[in-house]
Enzyme design. Sequence first.
Site, mmCIF file in Angstrom:
data_model
loop_
_atom_site.group_PDB
_atom_site.id
_atom_site.type_symbol
_atom_site.label_atom_id
_atom_site.label_comp_id
_atom_site.label_asym_id
_atom_site.label_seq_id
_atom_site.Cartn_x
_atom_site.Cartn_y
_atom_site.Cartn_z
ATOM 1 N N LYS A 14 -39.441 -44.827 92.262
ATOM 2 C CA LYS A 14 -38.126 -44.840 91.606
ATOM 3 C C LYS A 14 -37.012 -44.426 92.573
ATOM 4 O O LYS A 14 -35.961 -45.052 92.596
ATOM 5 C CB LYS A 14 -38.119 -43.890 90.382
ATOM 6 C CG LYS A 14 -39.172 -44.253 89.325
ATOM 7 C CD LYS A 14 -39.053 -43.385 88.074
ATOM 8 C CE LYS A 14 -39.357 -41.922 88.297
ATOM 9 N NZ LYS A 14 -40.776 -41.609 88.571
ATOM 10 N N ARG A 89 -37.401 -38.466 80.007
ATOM 11 C CA ARG A 89 -38.849 -38.301 80.133
ATOM 12 C C ARG A 89 -39.486 -37.899 78.812
ATOM 13 O O ARG A 89 -40.706 -37.726 78.751
ATOM 14 C CB ARG A 89 -39.157 -37.215 81.159
ATOM 15 C CG ARG A 89 -39.326 -37.721 82.580
ATOM 16 C CD ARG A 89 -39.414 -36.515 83.510
ATOM 17 N NE ARG A 89 -40.348 -36.709 84.568
ATOM 18 C CZ ARG A 89 -40.000 -36.955 85.840
ATOM 19 N NH1 ARG A 89 -38.742 -37.071 86.195
ATOM 20 N NH2 ARG A 89 -40.921 -37.096 86.753
ATOM 21 N N ARG A 128 -47.071 -38.667 100.584
ATOM 22 C CA ARG A 128 -45.676 -38.185 100.620
ATOM 23 C C ARG A 128 -45.634 -36.688 100.943
ATOM 24 O O ARG A 128 -44.687 -36.222 101.565
ATOM 25 C CB ARG A 128 -45.006 -38.460 99.258
ATOM 26 C CG ARG A 128 -43.527 -38.150 99.226
ATOM 27 C CD ARG A 128 -42.852 -38.689 97.986
ATOM 28 N NE ARG A 128 -43.055 -37.832 96.829
ATOM 29 C CZ ARG A 128 -42.607 -38.100 95.592
ATOM 30 N NH1 ARG A 128 -41.950 -39.239 95.369
ATOM 31 N NH2 ARG A 128 -42.807 -37.279 94.606
ATOM 32 N N ARG A 134 -42.220 -31.085 99.476
ATOM 33 C CA ARG A 134 -42.180 -30.717 98.061
ATOM 34 C C ARG A 134 -43.464 -30.003 97.665
ATOM 35 O O ARG A 134 -44.541 -30.578 97.787
ATOM 36 C CB ARG A 134 -41.996 -31.981 97.204
ATOM 37 C CG ARG A 134 -40.567 -32.475 97.163
ATOM 38 C CD ARG A 134 -40.430 -33.753 96.385
ATOM 39 N NE ARG A 134 -41.008 -33.707 95.040
ATOM 40 C CZ ARG A 134 -40.844 -34.652 94.121
ATOM 41 N NH1 ARG A 134 -40.100 -35.714 94.409
ATOM 42 N NH2 ARG A 134 -41.400 -34.536 92.943
ATOM 43 N N ARG A 146 -48.819 -33.595 86.732
ATOM 44 C CA ARG A 146 -47.629 -34.450 86.563
ATOM 45 C C ARG A 146 -48.020 -35.804 85.978
ATOM 46 O O ARG A 146 -47.306 -36.359 85.143
ATOM 47 C CB ARG A 146 -46.912 -34.633 87.905
ATOM 48 C CG ARG A 146 -46.109 -33.390 88.294
ATOM 49 C CD ARG A 146 -45.923 -33.278 89.799
ATOM 50 N NE ARG A 146 -45.127 -34.342 90.365
ATOM 51 C CZ ARG A 146 -45.161 -34.675 91.662
ATOM 52 N NH1 ARG A 146 -45.967 -34.053 92.501
ATOM 53 N NH2 ARG A 146 -44.390 -35.646 92.104
HETATM 54 P P1 ADP Z 1 -41.699 -37.375 90.310
HETATM 55 O O1 ADP Z 1 -41.227 -38.420 89.348
HETATM 56 O O2 ADP Z 1 -42.198 -37.939 91.605
HETATM 57 O O3 ADP Z 1 -42.669 -36.397 89.721
HETATM 58 P P2 ADP Z 1 -39.067 -36.094 90.207
HETATM 59 O O4 ADP Z 1 -38.307 -35.678 91.399
HETATM 60 O O5 ADP Z 1 -38.495 -37.153 89.341
HETATM 61 O O6 ADP Z 1 -40.483 -36.494 90.773
HETATM 62 O O7 ADP Z 1 -39.360 -34.820 89.279
HETATM 63 C C1 ADP Z 1 -39.910 -33.642 89.803
HETATM 64 C C2 ADP Z 1 -40.062 -32.589 88.709
HETATM 65 O O8 ADP Z 1 -38.759 -32.255 88.178
HETATM 66 C C3 ADP Z 1 -40.864 -33.003 87.477
HETATM 67 O O9 ADP Z 1 -42.256 -32.823 87.677
HETATM 68 C C4 ADP Z 1 -40.294 -32.043 86.409
HETATM 69 O O10 ADP Z 1 -40.809 -30.742 86.560
HETATM 70 C C5 ADP Z 1 -38.818 -31.982 86.795
HETATM 71 N N1 ADP Z 1 -38.046 -33.007 86.064
HETATM 72 C C6 ADP Z 1 -37.441 -34.101 86.604
HETATM 73 N N2 ADP Z 1 -36.848 -34.840 85.648
HETATM 74 C C7 ADP Z 1 -37.080 -34.212 84.465
HETATM 75 C C8 ADP Z 1 -36.755 -34.484 83.106
HETATM 76 N N3 ADP Z 1 -36.045 -35.563 82.764
HETATM 77 N N4 ADP Z 1 -37.162 -33.610 82.157
HETATM 78 C C9 ADP Z 1 -37.860 -32.523 82.466
HETATM 79 N N5 ADP Z 1 -38.220 -32.214 83.716
HETATM 80 C C10 ADP Z 1 -37.843 -33.040 84.719
#
Ligand code: ADP
Length: 191
Positions: A14, A89, A128, A134, A146
């Site tokens: 994404k 989400r 990654r 991270r 996740r």
């Molecule tokens: P990825 O999709 O690769 O897991 P992101 O950078 O999108 O990575 O998200 C990393 C973390 O940030 C998620 O595992 C969650 O803890 C938090 N997070 C991101 N977006 C949301 C959301 N919309 N609602 C709740 N937590 C979120």
Amino acid sequence: MLNIVLFGPPGAGKGTQSEKLIAKYQLIHLSTGDIFRANIKGATELGMLAKSFMDKGQLVPDEVTIRMLESEVNKYPDAKGFIFDGFPRTIAQAQALDIFLSKRGQSLSAVLSLEVKEDELRQRLAERAKSSGRPDDANPEVIQKRIDVYKNETLPLKDHFTAQGKYKGINGIGEINEIFNSLCAKIDELK
Ligand code: ADP
């Protein structure tokens, strides 16, 4: 006005595709993960709170995430449109997004979903981890958490958006440019 949700599991690509899409369509990119990470870096109160969930692979609570996203959207009153990356989400987040777009007289144009199978996701995230720095990429248990959270809490949105006629699945495996072209084809159909 184009308001696109880029949907998909962790590691689907994404972030990579968002960068290319914003350049082509002049949209504002709002990545909840990036915003949380910027807050962690800046040691804000929001950052500290978010970190306690992110490090375990859990979602940041809806109330906090929704409030943050709305204030980000409101920073761009003249935006041509947005790419929401990593949001919504949960069903509650999707409903909140509908409400605050409608307050602006707008709606969601489409949900473009990058479809990638689980084995490939695990491999990509582990790869990654070598460069992302991270903590949530570095631990296989957190990666699995996740993916599980995605399946349990986020995937139900597929039915929600399908019912609205907005869900468009895209094969997320292959060359970055090939996937980008598939996304652009879907967006161009909306115009
Ligand atoms: P990825 O999709 O690769 O897991 P992101 O950078 O999108 O990575 O998200 C990393 C973390 O940030 C998620 O595992 C969650 O803890 C938090 N997070 C991101 N977006 C949301 C959301 N919309 N609602 C709740 N937590 C979120």
